[in-house]
Design a protein around this motif. Structure first.
Motif, PDB file in Angstrom:
ATOM      1  N   ASN A 192       0.816  -1.209   0.000  1.00 59.67           N
ATOM      2  CA  ASN A 192       0.000   0.000   0.000  1.00 59.67           C
ATOM      3  C   ASN A 192       0.853   1.264   0.000  1.00 59.67           C
ATOM      4  O   ASN A 192       0.522   2.237  -0.672  1.00 59.67           O
ATOM      5  CB  ASN A 192      -0.945   0.011   1.206  1.00 59.67           C
ATOM      6  N   HIS A 251       0.121   3.573  -3.066  1.00 58.18           N
ATOM      7  CA  HIS A 251      -0.836   4.645  -2.806  1.00 58.18           C
ATOM      8  C   HIS A 251      -0.290   5.890  -2.104  1.00 58.18           C
ATOM      9  O   HIS A 251      -0.893   6.946  -2.191  1.00 58.18           O
ATOM     10  CB  HIS A 251      -2.000   4.125  -1.943  1.00 58.18           C
ATOM     11  N   ASP A 309       4.051   5.908   6.645  1.00 61.84           N
ATOM     12  CA  ASP A 309       4.607   6.782   5.607  1.00 61.84           C
ATOM     13  C   ASP A 309       4.137   8.197   5.874  1.00 61.84           C
ATOM     14  O   ASP A 309       3.248   8.420   6.685  1.00 61.84           O
ATOM     15  CB  ASP A 309       4.173   6.315   4.204  1.00 61.84           C
ATOM     16  N   ALA A 363      -6.048   9.586  -1.327  1.00 57.09           N
ATOM     17  CA  ALA A 363      -5.816   8.482  -2.270  1.00 57.09           C
ATOM     18  C   ALA A 363      -7.132   7.887  -2.762  1.00 57.09           C
ATOM     19  O   ALA A 363      -7.221   7.411  -3.891  1.00 57.09           O
ATOM     20  CB  ALA A 363      -4.963   7.394  -1.608  1.00 57.09           C
ATOM     21  N   SER A 393     -11.287   0.781  -3.202  1.00 56.39           N
ATOM     22  CA  SER A 393      -9.910   1.094  -3.561  1.00 56.39           C
ATOM     23  C   SER A 393      -9.879   2.411  -4.298  1.00 56.39           C
ATOM     24  O   SER A 393     -10.843   2.763  -4.981  1.00 56.39           O
ATOM     25  CB  SER A 393      -9.382  -0.029  -4.473  1.00 56.39           C
ATOM     26  N   GLY A 394      -8.773   3.116  -4.154  1.00 58.90           N
ATOM     27  CA  GLY A 394      -8.598   4.323  -4.940  1.00 58.90           C
ATOM     28  C   GLY A 394      -8.238   4.006  -6.389  1.00 58.90           C
ATOM     29  O   GLY A 394      -8.134   4.896  -7.216  1.00 58.90           O
ATOM     30  N   ASN A 453      -5.362  -4.040  -8.502  1.00 57.87           N
ATOM     31  CA  ASN A 453      -5.921  -3.896  -7.159  1.00 57.87           C
ATOM     32  C   ASN A 453      -7.304  -4.513  -7.002  1.00 57.87           C
ATOM     33  O   ASN A 453      -8.153  -4.370  -7.872  1.00 57.87           O
ATOM     34  CB  ASN A 453      -6.016  -2.418  -6.786  1.00 57.87           C
ATOM     35  N   GLY A 468      -8.788  -4.059  -3.776  1.00 54.00           N
ATOM     36  CA  GLY A 468      -9.412  -3.379  -2.643  1.00 54.00           C
ATOM     37  C   GLY A 468      -9.676  -4.306  -1.477  1.00 54.00           C
ATOM     38  O   GLY A 468     -10.580  -4.077  -0.673  1.00 54.00           O
ATOM     39  N   LEU A 506      -6.711  -4.038   3.077  1.00 53.51           N
ATOM     40  CA  LEU A 506      -7.046  -3.594   4.434  1.00 53.51           C
ATOM     41  C   LEU A 506      -8.245  -4.359   4.989  1.00 53.51           C
ATOM     42  O   LEU A 506      -8.357  -4.551   6.201  1.00 53.51           O
ATOM     43  CB  LEU A 506      -7.324  -2.082   4.447  1.00 53.51           C
TER      44      LEU A 506
HETATM   45  N1  LIG Z   1      -0.395   4.048   2.830  1.00 51.21           N
HETATM   46  C1  LIG Z   1      -1.464   4.548   2.173  1.00 51.21           C
HETATM   47  N2  LIG Z   1      -1.464   5.841   1.710  1.00 51.21           N
HETATM   48  C2  LIG Z   1      -2.525   6.347   1.048  1.00 51.21           C
HETATM   49  N3  LIG Z   1      -3.648   5.652   0.805  1.00 51.21           N
HETATM   50  C3  LIG Z   1      -3.730   4.376   1.216  1.00 51.21           C
HETATM   51  C4  LIG Z   1      -2.652   3.762   1.926  1.00 51.21           C
HETATM   52  N4  LIG Z   1      -3.031   2.500   2.222  1.00 51.21           N
HETATM   53  C5  LIG Z   1      -4.279   2.338   1.717  1.00 51.21           C
HETATM   54  N5  LIG Z   1      -4.707   3.462   1.103  1.00 51.21           N
HETATM   55  C6  LIG Z   1      -6.021   3.687   0.443  1.00 51.21           C
HETATM   56  O1  LIG Z   1      -6.904   2.683   0.876  1.00 51.21           O
HETATM   57  C7  LIG Z   1      -7.392   1.947  -0.255  1.00 51.21           C
HETATM   58  C8  LIG Z   1      -7.681   0.513   0.129  1.00 51.21           C
HETATM   59  O2  LIG Z   1      -6.492  -0.208   0.346  1.00 51.21           O
HETATM   60  P1  LIG Z   1      -6.514  -1.792   0.175  1.00 51.21           P
HETATM   61  O3  LIG Z   1      -7.657  -2.338   0.963  1.00 51.21           O
HETATM   62  O4  LIG Z   1      -5.173  -2.330   0.456  1.00 51.21           O
HETATM   63  O5  LIG Z   1      -6.899  -2.002  -1.371  1.00 51.21           O
HETATM   64  P2  LIG Z   1      -6.025  -1.763  -2.706  1.00 51.21           P
HETATM   65  O6  LIG Z   1      -4.609  -1.592  -2.274  1.00 51.21           O
HETATM   66  O7  LIG Z   1      -6.227  -3.009  -3.513  1.00 51.21           O
HETATM   67  O8  LIG Z   1      -6.587  -0.553  -3.354  1.00 51.21           O
HETATM   68  C9  LIG Z   1      -6.337   2.132  -1.321  1.00 51.21           C
HETATM   69  O9  LIG Z   1      -6.876   1.948  -2.610  1.00 51.21           O
HETATM   70  C10 LIG Z   1      -5.894   3.563  -1.072  1.00 51.21           C
HETATM   71  O10 LIG Z   1      -6.793   4.463  -1.679  1.00 51.21           O
END
Ligand SMILES: Nc1ncnc2c1ncn2[C@@H]1O[C@H](COP(=O)(O)OP(=O)(O)O)[C@@H](O)[C@H]1O
Ligand SMILES: [Mg+2]
Length: 407
Positions: free
Chosen positions: A138, A142, A173, A181, A205-206, A218, A220, A223
């Motif tokens: 991530n 992201h 980070d 994002a 997901s973003g 991705n 989503g 997390l």
């Molecule tokens: N470290 C990060 N910095 C910024 N945005 C984040 C971060 N981690 C997660 N996100 C946001 O949360 C969303 C969901 O994350 P995740 O569940 O891992 O799905 P994916 O990575 O497949 O998009 C990401 O698409 C992003 O928009």
């Protein structure tokens, strides 16, 4: 003597302390009695020397200061991209992780440095590795933090953790934060606290718009899996990201969960994720993963699908492709799909995917490999055969097919 304790029982207390430090542009660890790894990592990230607006980190006399130095805080401010064992089996040094590349190796290394490889800790090791891979991915995908993230890990077995050692994993980070994002792809999300809640839901997901089940790379689901793992192992998850925080605490009262803050309370200038669970609480990795996948499936609208992933023997003569990468590199998986799988499936040539070298992997990895591939297979009515899939890999594959063709 001070009694400041920067511990996961009170993550908001840590954020208040940090807000004051940011204000003064100095974080003085000598005013802190006890600091867990998450607090040191989150503070160190802001003190990295390349940052023009960095804070200064001082102190060498308190317990917390000594712990921070033992964790390698001095090295991580300027570099340190290889984790090392400290306090044998209890901590690894703070480590910088940068870029979009593979995250499997560093995650495995950290887990190996902390957990002895015994049959009793194998299940927990798999789970912790999964969490690390997804969180580090991530940051690369992201955060947009040019310095990347910092990872830290610590086994706690004193005080409230006596006789029930817990592993704490931290990835932090100083990037754009979850709200920023997510909001481009999800204009319906209008606040940072809403963004944090939605980010933990499956298929949010973003990287793709509302109503879709995934982009090439991705799903989503990163997390979502991590939050469910915390719940199922009676663990904790703390997420603080520009404008909001979310705390999933250990609690008997499910209705009390989670605790959210928005702009009124101190947050973190970037994204801080802390995962902690008792090592002894993880005895059935495959069972935990199966329950999480079921929960994800339940929340994916389904129409009846014919299965284009086939777990039966392929007809003779079908091309066999070995899926053996241990790199957990989603970009590479997507590349393999694009160059090798898609052209064949488009020509209606069945293929066999052989997973004999891959016992466990993340949902995100298989998503990158197969989300578009199974949609293509469905469109041209051409099966993709799977051989040598472990039960864990097979279950992940079934989930990819369910949501890729569902909805
Ligand atoms: N470290 C990060 N910095 C910024 N945005 C984040 C971060 N981690 C997660 N996100 C946001 O949360 C969303 C969901 O994350 P995740 O569940 O891992 O799905 P994916 O990575 O497949 O998009 C990401 O698409 C992003 O928009
Ligand atoms: Mg992710």
């Amino acid at each position: 003597m001070s009694k400041v304790r920067l511990v996961l029982e009170d993550p908001h207390g840590f954020l208040r302390w940090l807000a004051a430090a940011i204000e003064r542009q100095v974080a003085n660890l000598d005013e802190v009695d006890v600091a867990q790894a998450f607090a040191i990592a989150a503070t160190a990230a802001l003190a990295r020397t390349e940052r023009p607006e960095r804070i200064r980190l001082v102190g060498d006399a308190s317990g917390a200061s000594r712990f921070a130095h033992a964790l390698g805080v001095d090295q991580v401010l300027t570099g340190a991209d290889e984790p090392e064992a400290r306090e044998r089996g209890r901590t690894v040094t703070l480590t910088r992780v940068k870029g979009r590349g593979p995250k499997e190796q560093i995650s495995s290394k950290i887990v190996k440095l902390l957990l002895p490889s015994t049959p009793e800790t194998l299940e927990a090791a798999n789970l912790f590795r999964y969490v690390l891979v997804e969180l580090l991915r991530n940051v690369g995908q992201h955060s947009q933090d040019p310095l990347g993230g910092i990872v830290a890990a610590q086994i706690n077995d004193a005080g409230p953790y006596a006789n029930k050692p817990a592993l704490q994993l931290v990835v932090v980070d100083n990037g754009i934060g979850i709200f920023e994002a997510l909001r481009r792809a999800r204009p319906s999300i209008t606040t940072a606290s809403e963004a944090i809640v939605r980010a933990l839901e499956p298929h949010v997901s973003g990287a793709f718009a509302e109503g879709e089940s995934g982009s090439g790379e991705n799903a989503g689901l990163g997390l979502f899996f991590i939050a469910e793992m915390a719940k199922l192992t009676d663990g904790r998850l703390f997420v603080a990201s520009r404008g909001a925080t979310l705390f999933l605490d250990r609690s008997d009262d499910e209705l009390a969960q989670p605790v959210l803050t928005n702009g009124d309370a101190p947050d973190y200038p970037g994204t801080l994720v802390v995962f902690e669970t008792e090592i002894g609480h993880v005895h059935d990795y495959d069972g935990i993963m199966a329950r999480i996948r079921d929960a994800a499936k339940e929340r994916t609208p389904q129409r009846i699908v014919q299965h284009w992933l086939r777990f039966s023997d392929a007809p003779a003569g079908v091309l066999r492709i070995l899926i053996g990468v241990a790199s957990e590199d989603t970009a590479e998986a997507q590349e393999l799909a694009r160059t090798t799988l898609h052209p064949r499936v488009t020509r209606r040539e069945p293929v066999v995917l052989d997973f004999k070298n891959m016992r466990v992997c993340t949902q995100s990895y298989l998503h990158a490999l197969l989300h578009e591939t199974v949609r293509l297979a469905w469109a041209v009515k051409t099966p993709i055969y799977v051989m040598n899939a472990s039960p864990a890999v097979r279950a992940h594959l079934e989930l990819v097919e369910a949501y890729s063709l569902g909805g």
